[in-house]
Design a protein around this motif. Structure first.
Motif, short mmCIF file in Angstrom:
data_model
loop_
_atom_site.label_atom_id
_atom_site.label_comp_id
_atom_site.label_asym_id
_atom_site.label_seq_id
_atom_site.Cartn_x
_atom_site.Cartn_y
_atom_site.Cartn_z
N MET A 192 0.82 -1.21 0.00
CA MET A 192 0.00 0.00 0.00
C MET A 192 0.85 1.26 0.00
O MET A 192 0.56 2.23 -0.70
CB MET A 192 -0.94 -0.01 1.21
CG MET A 192 -1.99 -1.10 1.17
SD MET A 192 -3.03 -1.08 2.64
CE MET A 192 -3.85 -2.66 2.45
N VAL A 193 1.92 1.23 0.80
CA VAL A 193 2.81 2.40 0.83
C VAL A 193 3.48 2.61 -0.53
O VAL A 193 3.70 3.74 -0.96
CB VAL A 193 3.85 2.26 1.96
CG1 VAL A 193 4.89 3.39 1.88
CG2 VAL A 193 3.17 2.27 3.32
N ARG A 194 3.78 1.51 -1.22
CA ARG A 194 4.32 1.66 -2.57
C ARG A 194 3.31 2.37 -3.49
O ARG A 194 3.69 3.12 -4.38
CB ARG A 194 4.68 0.29 -3.16
CG ARG A 194 6.07 -0.19 -2.76
CD ARG A 194 6.50 -1.38 -3.59
NE ARG A 194 5.70 -2.57 -3.34
CZ ARG A 194 5.94 -3.45 -2.37
NH1 ARG A 194 6.97 -3.25 -1.56
NH2 ARG A 194 5.17 -4.49 -2.20
N ASP A 195 2.03 2.12 -3.25
CA ASP A 195 1.00 2.72 -4.10
C ASP A 195 0.85 4.22 -3.86
O ASP A 195 0.77 5.00 -4.81
CB ASP A 195 -0.35 2.03 -3.88
CG ASP A 195 -0.41 0.66 -4.53
OD1 ASP A 195 0.42 0.40 -5.42
OD2 ASP A 195 -1.28 -0.14 -4.15
N PHE A 196 0.79 4.62 -2.57
CA PHE A 196 0.52 6.05 -2.33
C PHE A 196 1.70 6.80 -1.73
O PHE A 196 1.66 8.03 -1.59
CB PHE A 196 -0.71 6.24 -1.44
CG PHE A 196 -0.64 5.61 -0.06
CD1 PHE A 196 0.23 6.07 0.91
CD2 PHE A 196 -1.50 4.56 0.28
CE1 PHE A 196 0.27 5.51 2.18
CE2 PHE A 196 -1.47 3.98 1.54
CZ PHE A 196 -0.58 4.46 2.50
N GLY A 197 2.78 6.09 -1.38
CA GLY A 197 3.89 6.73 -0.68
C GLY A 197 4.57 7.85 -1.46
O GLY A 197 4.97 8.86 -0.89
N ALA A 227 -2.39 10.73 1.55
CA ALA A 227 -3.24 9.54 1.44
C ALA A 227 -4.50 9.77 2.26
O ALA A 227 -4.57 10.70 3.08
CB ALA A 227 -2.51 8.29 1.92
N GLU A 228 -5.49 8.93 2.02
CA GLU A 228 -6.70 8.91 2.84
C GLU A 228 -6.75 7.52 3.47
O GLU A 228 -6.99 6.52 2.81
CB GLU A 228 -7.93 9.18 1.96
CG GLU A 228 -9.17 9.57 2.75
CD GLU A 228 -9.75 8.37 3.48
OE1 GLU A 228 -9.59 8.31 4.73
OE2 GLU A 228 -10.34 7.51 2.81
N LEU A 229 -6.49 7.46 4.78
CA LEU A 229 -6.16 6.19 5.43
C LEU A 229 -7.36 5.30 5.75
O LEU A 229 -7.15 4.17 6.18
CB LEU A 229 -5.35 6.44 6.69
CG LEU A 229 -3.94 7.00 6.47
CD1 LEU A 229 -3.21 7.14 7.80
CD2 LEU A 229 -3.15 6.09 5.52
N PRO A 250 7.21 12.26 1.00
CA PRO A 250 7.09 11.17 0.02
C PRO A 250 8.20 10.14 0.17
O PRO A 250 9.35 10.48 0.47
CB PRO A 250 7.19 11.90 -1.32
CG PRO A 250 6.72 13.29 -1.04
CD PRO A 250 7.20 13.60 0.35
N VAL A 251 7.83 8.89 -0.01
CA VAL A 251 8.80 7.79 0.06
C VAL A 251 8.58 6.88 -1.15
O VAL A 251 7.48 6.79 -1.70
CB VAL A 251 8.65 6.95 1.35
CG1 VAL A 251 8.91 7.81 2.58
CG2 VAL A 251 7.27 6.32 1.43
#
Length: 469
Positions: free
Chosen positions: A148-153, A158-160, A415-416
């Motif tokens: 998930m972090v790869r998707d929005f990081g 993000a909207e958690l 951002p990551v």
């Protein structure tokens, strides 16, 4: 036939907080805007047990006291889970078309059974859920959080709720049930559609049922260390229908409560300075933060219910045989007898009512806690400067009599970019799986109120749609 007053099919009529004979309603604008305030009014008026009205002004008793709740939970000889005892069924007050039916209609499940039948079904479920290795659960959670972090990081925002909390539990649960990894995203979409009661909720429920049936057939050919295999092989001798219905209970009920637990804990971590400072300073563990959330914001605020097996007394009220009692989990957690200072921290205190007690205590609570704790901990590790993107006062909840749901939790962070993890080797697929992934779950439309026909296969879709109203 016209829907009863207050039924969701009416839309949003003007409903006052007080019904016939001066009894307070657990539905309507006031009850949904602030359930906790209603509980305190009832406590001041009636004490530990209060008369209330449900949709259609159907009478029930709401248990507000901590000790009174425990008495009802722990004494099935007086307070049964068998809804067929309800006098309002017997006298025709609550019929097949009642909006209460999704919650109270009896089903051949351990949650509606007592005595030996409950021990048989619940024993099989306990053994299956108790056999999971928590290190394995943690590995699943970490893998999905990283995805998930790869998707929005990389976006820095993000909207958690919709991008994190509503996805993670179902993805992990499919792995614990022994379902192919590819099922996860599709089941997430179907479950979210089902829980929101959209126009395609019935189709979504049928997709969930079909997926579980395929999993059962697959495990006949390829058994494994999973819940499906465990239930099928248990000495209790569950039928295929019993296996399927209990798998659906685990998949949907555990998902719903864990979504709420993750969302509310993240919200508290991000908005409460005591928690944020303590967590970053190392003075309070995330497990202790979860305990505080379970006291303050139970994943289910109320459970229906228990039915009196005979005339009895509880909390100073005379309960008649066949009366419905509602377990007030949130109200009991704020009972001043056990919690005189509501602002005092409750780190490590697990005597809350959020998972119930007695024979029907939540069987998956350890798994739910493990998923919530690991997912939040790993998210904060990946995004250490995670912060709320708007004012706390602007966060909204939707409420109904059984649960309260955080609508959105927008966040910002530096951002990551995470490197893609190597794909696992695909497992051999037996012949029974050739058509397993053929149907796509329906694409959810905007949530709308729907009346789901009375049908055994649609029971969970009707229940969850009603909870989400």
């Amino acid at each position: 036939m016209a829907p009863p007053p207050g039924c969701p099919a009416h839309g949003r009529p003007e409903i006052g907080p007080i019904g016939p004979n001066g009894v307070r309603r657990l539905y309507g604008p006031e009850a949904e805007a602030d359930p906790w305030a209603v509980y305190e009014k009832l406590r001041a008026e009636h004490g530990d047990v209060a008369p209330v009205l449900l949709y259609g002004d159907v009478p029930a008793w709401l248990i507000l006291g901590h000790a009174a709740n425990l008495t009802a939970m722990r004494t099935p000889s007086l307070f049964s889970r068998d809804s067929r005892l309800w006098t309002k069924f017997k006298d025709g007050t609550v019929g097949a078309d009642s909006p209460l039916m999704p919650v109270v209609a009896w089903q051949p499940l351990c949650v509606f059974a007592d005595g030996e039948e409950h021990r048989r079904l619940r024993g099989a479920l306990n053994d299956g859920l108790g056999g999971f290795d928590h290190r394995g659960i943690r590995r699943h959670v970490i893998g999905f959080v990283d995805a998930m972090v790869r998707d929005f990081g990389r976006t820095g925002h993000a909207e958690l709720v919709s991008q994190f909390a509503e996805h993670l539990p179902m993805l992990v649960l499919t792995q614990l049930l022994g379902m192919p990894r590819e099922y996860g995203p599709r089941l997430v979409d179907a479950a979210r559609d089902l829980m929101r009661g959209t126009a395609t909720a019935i189709e979504s429920n049928e997709y969930v049922v079909a997926s579980l049936r395929r999993a059962i057939e697959r495990k006949r050919v390829e058994p494994g260390d999973d819940l499906v295999t465990s239930l099928m092989r248990h000495p209790a001798g569950l039928t295929d229908d019993e296996v399927l219905e209990h798998l659906r209970v685990v998949l949907l009920a555990a998902n719903e409560t864990t979504v709420n637990l993750i969302a509310d804990t993240l919200k508290m971590v991000l908005t409460d300075p005591r928690f944020r400072a303590s967590l970053s300073g190392g003075h309070m563990t995330l497990a202790e933060a979860l305990d505080q959330v379970l006291w303050d914001s139970p994943p289910m605020i109320l459970v229906a219910g228990r039915w009196a097996t005979g005339d009895t007394e509880l909390g100073g009220q005379q309960i008649e045989a066949g009366d419905l009692l509602l377990l007030g989990l949130a109200a009991g957690n704020f009972d001043p007898v056990v919690r005189p200072d509501r602002n005092a921290p409750l780190h490590g205190n697990r005597s809350h009512l959020s998972f119930g007690s007695g024979p029907h205590e939540c069987p998956g609570q350890d798994i739910g806690r493990a998923i919530a704790e690991t997912s939040i901990d790993h998210l904060l590790t990946r995004l250490p400067d995670l912060r709320l993107a708007e004012e706390e006062k602007d966060l909204d909840y939707t409420s109904a009599w059984l649960a309260r749901h955080l609508v959105e939790l927008p966040v910002e962070f530096t951002p990551v970019i995470l490197e893609e993890a190597p794909a696992p080797e695909p497992a051999p697929t037996p012949e029974v799986e050739v058509e397993a992934l053929a149907p796509e779950p329906p694409v959810a439309a905007e949530p709308v109120a729907v009346t789901i026909p009375h049908q055994r296969g649609g029971w969970w879709s009707r229940l969850t749609a009603f909870i989400r109203r």
